[in-house]
Design a protein around this motif. Structure first.
Motif, PDB file in Angstrom:
ATOM      1  N   LYS A 147      51.827  40.298  27.789  1.00 36.77           N
ATOM      2  CA  LYS A 147      52.193  40.316  29.200  1.00 36.77           C
ATOM      3  C   LYS A 147      50.925  40.464  30.023  1.00 36.77           C
ATOM      4  N   ILE A 148      50.699  39.520  30.934  1.00 36.72           N
ATOM      5  CA  ILE A 148      49.511  39.537  31.775  1.00 36.72           C
ATOM      6  C   ILE A 148      49.956  39.798  33.212  1.00 36.72           C
ATOM      7  N   VAL A 149      49.541  40.931  33.745  1.00 37.62           N
ATOM      8  CA  VAL A 149      49.903  41.314  35.111  1.00 37.62           C
ATOM      9  C   VAL A 149      48.715  41.117  36.042  1.00 37.62           C
ATOM     10  N   SER A 150      47.567  41.599  35.635  1.00 39.77           N
ATOM     11  CA  SER A 150      46.369  41.439  36.458  1.00 39.77           C
ATOM     12  C   SER A 150      45.146  41.750  35.616  1.00 39.77           C
ATOM     13  N   LYS A 186      47.150  44.769  32.589  1.00 41.94           N
ATOM     14  CA  LYS A 186      47.545  45.009  33.981  1.00 41.94           C
ATOM     15  C   LYS A 186      46.450  45.648  34.822  1.00 41.94           C
ATOM     16  N   LYS A 187      45.269  45.753  34.292  1.00 43.09           N
ATOM     17  CA  LYS A 187      44.158  46.301  35.058  1.00 43.09           C
ATOM     18  C   LYS A 187      42.984  45.338  34.985  1.00 43.09           C
ATOM     19  N   ASN A 195      52.714  37.351  34.680  1.00 40.58           N
ATOM     20  CA  ASN A 195      53.385  37.913  35.851  1.00 40.58           C
ATOM     21  C   ASN A 195      52.439  38.077  37.033  1.00 40.58           C
ATOM     22  N   CYS A 196      51.499  37.169  37.152  1.00 37.31           N
ATOM     23  CA  CYS A 196      50.581  37.201  38.292  1.00 37.31           C
ATOM     24  C   CYS A 196      50.385  35.764  38.770  1.00 37.31           C
ATOM     25  N   CYS A 244      49.851  44.578  27.280  1.00 42.83           N
ATOM     26  CA  CYS A 244      50.167  44.447  28.700  1.00 42.83           C
ATOM     27  C   CYS A 244      48.854  44.600  29.459  1.00 42.83           C
TER      28      CYS A 244
END
Length: 477
Positions: free
Chosen positions: A185-188, A155-156, A212-213, A153
Motif C-alpha cells: 500500500k502506497i500512501v505517500s 505512508k511517509k 492511494n495517492c 504501507c
C-alpha cells in the motif's frame, strides 16, 4: 491421547520461569511444546531479551507470527528476535528442535496466540501455523532460507526506524533471507524511496497493490516496470492519475503502463479511479489482460464510444462479478452499447454500480430487459442519475422477482425537485408512498434506498436525513 494443560497452569508456569531468566533459558530445550507460545508472549511483552533469543533458536513451529505482538514504539524485543535469527542463519545445520521457516511480521489476528493461550482449544489456525510434533531422534537437517512476511504501507516521505532496520538487516543477508510482501500500500512516499524498498522485496510474492495517492502519469510510468515484476498480483487499485499537457509524451507513458498488464497473469480485481489517461485508448489496456477479471472498476473519468465498444467486446470481462462505472458520463452513449456490455456479463454479474453516470430515462428503459436477465445480481446502484417516476416504476417492475437482488440504491425521482433544483420534502414523501404502493402491488416485498444527494443537474443543495419509510423503502441523504 495427550492431556492438555489448563490455561491457568500454563500462565503460572510461564510467570514462574521468567522470574529467573537464567533458569528459563536453560529450560527452553526441554520445555513442552504447549508452553512455548504463552511463555514467548510473556517474554516478549516483558522484554526478557535473552529468553526471547533462546526461545527463537528452539522454536518448535514452522511459523513465528510476530506481527500480532509487535508494539512499534518498543522495537527492542523485535531486534532480539532478529539477533537470534542471525545465530540460526550462521549455523550450517538446523538445531535439533527448531522448526522455524517463516517469520511473519503481518497482523494476522492473533489466532495462533489465542489458540495456545487457551482462548481456542481446538483445531488449527487459518494461517497454517500447525504445531510440529517433536521427534528427538530425528537427524539434523540443513537450514533452509528463512522467509520473512511483511505488509508494506509506505505512508511517509522517509522510512520509519523499524522498516529501515528490517531492510538493512535483510540486505545484509540476501542469500539466507527471502523478504515476502503479500500486500503493498502506497500512501505517500517519493518514488526513489519506493524503489529502494521494493528492491529488497521478492516482487513476485506481492498479491495486492494499492496506490492511494495522486501520481502524475510519468510517476506511474516509472512504477510500471516494478508492477510488471509482480506477476502474482491479484488485486490492483490505482488512485487518480494527473495527465501531462504534452500529448506525445503522454502516449508513450500510456504504452509503458498498459504493456505491463501482459505480465500480470493472475489479476482478478482491477480498480482505477479517474484514469483519464485511458480516454480513447482503453483498448490498449484491455488487449493486455491475460486472464478473466472478477471485478472491474473504472470511475470518475471520460470514456469514448470506442472505449465502451472495446470494453463490451473484451473476452476477459465475461466472468465479471462486479462492474463499477460510477462517475463515467454515459449521457451521449448509444443504449445499444450499454445493452451489449450487460449482455456480456449477465450470467455472472453480482454488483453493478452506475452512480452519477448521467443516464437518461431512454437509456435506462433500453437496458431494462437485459438487466432483468442478470440472474446473479445482488447489488444495483443508480444514485445520482436524473430519473423520472415513470421510469422508476418500470425499473421496479423489471427487477421484481430477481432471486438474489437484495441491495437497491436509486435516486430520488426527478419530480421531487423544483425547476431550480430544490428538493421538495413533501413531494418526495408523496412519491415515496407511491413507490411503496407499486412494490406492494407487485407482490414481492423488498427494500430499496432512495438518495436525494447529490442531484446531478443542480448539485447537492439539499441534505435529507436518512429515515425509514416503513420496512420496504428508505431514504438517504
Amino acid at each position: 491421547m495427550s492431556v492438555q494443560t489448563p490455561p491457568r497452569l500454563l500462565d503460572l508456569a510461564g510467570t514462574s520461569l521468567l522470574r529467573d531468566e537464567a533458569s528459563a533459558i536453560s529450560a527452553v530445550e526441554d520445555l513442552p511444546t504447549e508452553l512455548f507460545p504463552p511463555l514467548f508472549m510473556e517474554a516478549f511483552h516483558g522484554r526478557h531479551i535473552e529468553t526471547l533469543k533462546a526461545m527463537v533458536q528452539a522454536w518448535p513451529f514452522v511459523r513465528l507470527p510476530l506481527g500480532d505482538l509487535i508494539d512499534m514504539p518498543h522495537v527492542g524485543p523485535l531486534q532480539a528476535v532478529l539477533e537470534a535469527l542471525d545465530v540460526l542463519l550462521a549455523q550450517k545445520v538446523r538445531p535439533r528442535r527448531c522448526k522455524l521457516q517463516v517469520l511473519d511480521l503481518r497482523d494476522t489476528g492473533q489466532t495462533f496466540w489465542s489458540m495456545w493461550s487457551g482462548a481456542s482449544t481446538h483445531g488449527c489456525s487459518s494461517s497454517g501455523m500447525v504445531p510440529v510434533a517433536e521427534h528427538r531422534s530425528m537427524t539434523q537437517q540443513p537450514l533452509a532460507p528463512l522467509e520473512v512476511f511483511i505488509e508494506l504501507c509506505l505512508k511517509k516521505r522517509t522510512l520509519d526506524n523499524f522498516l529501515t532496520y528490517l531492510i538493512r538487516w535483510v540486505e545484509q543477508r540476501k542469500i539466507s533471507i527471502h523478504l515476502c510482501c503479500k500486500k503493498l500500500k502506497i500512501v505517500s512516499m517519493p518514488m526513489e524511496n519506493i524503489m529502494t524498498v521494493l528492491s529488497r522485496v521478492q516482487l513476485d510474492c506481492i498479491q495486492e497493490v494499492q496506490v492511494n495517492c495522486t501520481w502524475h502519469l510519468s510517476t506511474l510510468a516509472t512504477f510500471a516496470p516494478l508492477l510488471g515484476q509482480m506477476g502474482n498480483v491479484q488485486r490492483l487499485f490505482l488512485s487518480p492519475i494527473l495527465v501531462s499537457a504534452f500529448e506525445e509524451l503522454e502516449q508513450q507513458h500510456v504504452v509503458q503502463i498498459t504493456s505491463q498488464f501482459l505480465r500480470l497473469h493472475h489479476l482478478q480485481d482491477l480498480r482505477m479511479e479517474s484514469p483519464s489517461f485511458l480516454e480513447g485508448c482503453l483498448d490498449q489496456m484491455l488487449r493486455c489482460l491475460n486472464t478473466p477479471l472478477d471485478n472491474l472498476s473504472i470511475t470518475n473519468c471520460q470514456l469514448t464510444d470506442s472505449d465502451l465498444l472495446h470494453l463490451s467486446q473484451c473476452p476477459n470481462i465475461c466472468q465479471l462479478k462486479g462492474l463499477d462505472l460510477s462517475g463515467v458520463t454515459l449521457t451521449n452513449f448509444s443504449p445499444e452499447l450499454l445493452q451489449v456490455l450487460l449482455e456480456q456479463v449477465a450470467a455472472s454479474l453480482q454488483e453493478l454500480n452506475l452512480e452519477q453516470c448521467g443516464i437518461s430515462d431512454f437509456q435506462l428503459e433500453s437496458i431494462l430487459p437485459v438487466l432483468s436477465h442478470c440472474s446473479q445480481l445482488r447489488t444495483l446502484s443508480l444514485c445520482g442519475n436524473l430519473l423520472s417516476m415513470t421510469i422508476m416504476e418500470k425499473l421496479l417492475c423489471h427487477t421484481t422477482g430477481m432471486p438474489h437482488l437484495s441491495d437497491e440504491f436509486y435516486p430520488a425521482p426527478q419530480e421531487s425537485y423544483s425547476p431550480h433544483g430544490a428538493l421538495h420534502l413533501g413531494r418526495l414523501a408523496q412519491l415515496r408512498d407511491e413507490l411503496i404502493e407499486i412494490m406492494r402491488n407487485l407482490g414481492c416485498p423488498r427494500t430499496i434506498w432512495l438518495s436525494s444527494s447529490p442531484c446531478p443537474r443542480w448539485g447537492n443543495k439539499t441534505f435529507y436525513q436518512e429515515e425509514p419509510f416503513l420496512y420496504h423503502c428508505y431514504i438517504s441523504a
